[in-house]
Design an enzyme around this catalytic site. Structure first.
Site, short mmCIF file in Angstrom:
data_model
loop_
_atom_site.label_atom_id
_atom_site.label_comp_id
_atom_site.label_asym_id
_atom_site.label_seq_id
_atom_site.Cartn_x
_atom_site.Cartn_y
_atom_site.Cartn_z
N HIS A 1 0.86 -1.18 0.00
CA HIS A 1 0.00 0.00 0.00
C HIS A 1 0.89 1.23 0.00
O HIS A 1 2.03 1.19 0.50
CB HIS A 1 -0.89 0.02 1.24
N GLU B 1 0.96 3.84 1.83
CA GLU B 1 1.44 4.22 3.16
C GLU B 1 2.62 3.37 3.60
O GLU B 1 3.60 3.89 4.13
CB GLU B 1 0.32 4.07 4.21
N CYS C 1 -6.20 1.77 5.82
CA CYS C 1 -6.79 0.53 6.31
C CYS C 1 -6.17 0.21 7.68
O CYS C 1 -5.25 0.88 8.14
CB CYS C 1 -6.54 -0.61 5.32
N CYS D 1 -2.36 -0.42 7.57
CA CYS D 1 -1.58 0.81 7.44
C CYS D 1 -1.65 1.65 8.70
O CYS D 1 -0.66 2.27 9.10
CB CYS D 1 -2.05 1.60 6.22
#
Length: 143
Positions: free
Chosen positions: A46, A48, A76, A79
């Protein structure tokens, strides 16, 4: 946030979910990335996570104290946990993620008693632009 949006647009051109992130320290961009889960065949890639990894490498530190993270979409739970473990000072994000978010929605990770560090959280930055980008991306995938 404009750099995070540019990263999200770049992710979309790679057929990735258009989410971008930028990590800033003392007013300077340290790391920036867009999602790369499909490209890297890595469900943890992801935006992040990628910027946290890069910033830790660049700053030679596992803790990103004093750093601020800008993300186009509410992180999410995975993260959010990484943000907590990295000790990021502030989180700024664009749109809420009702289905998959882990900050203000879903698990609300930072509000859990097991969370060791919660950043200051600010949301709603360029929210409409983020929502339009995501809706358009998924609309084209359903055709």
């Amino acid at each position: 946030m404009s750099v995070a949006l540019a990263e999200a647009r770049d992710a979309a051109t790679r057929s990735e979910v258009p989410i971008g992130a930028v990590l800033v320290k003392d007013g300077t961009i340290v790391a920036q990335a867009g999602n790369r889960t499909r490209e890297l065949n890595d469900p943890t890639a992801h935006a992040e996570i990628l910027v946290i990894r890069e910033a830790c490498h660049i700053l030679s530190d596992e803790r990103l104290t004093g750093c601020d993270l800008y993300v186009t979409l509410e992180p999410c739970t995975m993260c959010a946990a990484a943000i907590s473990f990295a000790r990021i000072r502030r989180l700024y994000y664009g749109a809420q993620d009702i289905k998959g978010g882990g900050v203000e929605n879903g698990a609300r990770f930072f509000a859990q008693p097991t969370c060791h560090h919660a950043p200051e959280v600010y949301s709603g930055f360029q929210e409409q632009e983020v929502e339009v980008m995501l809706k358009e991306f998924f609309r084209t995938k359903r055709l």
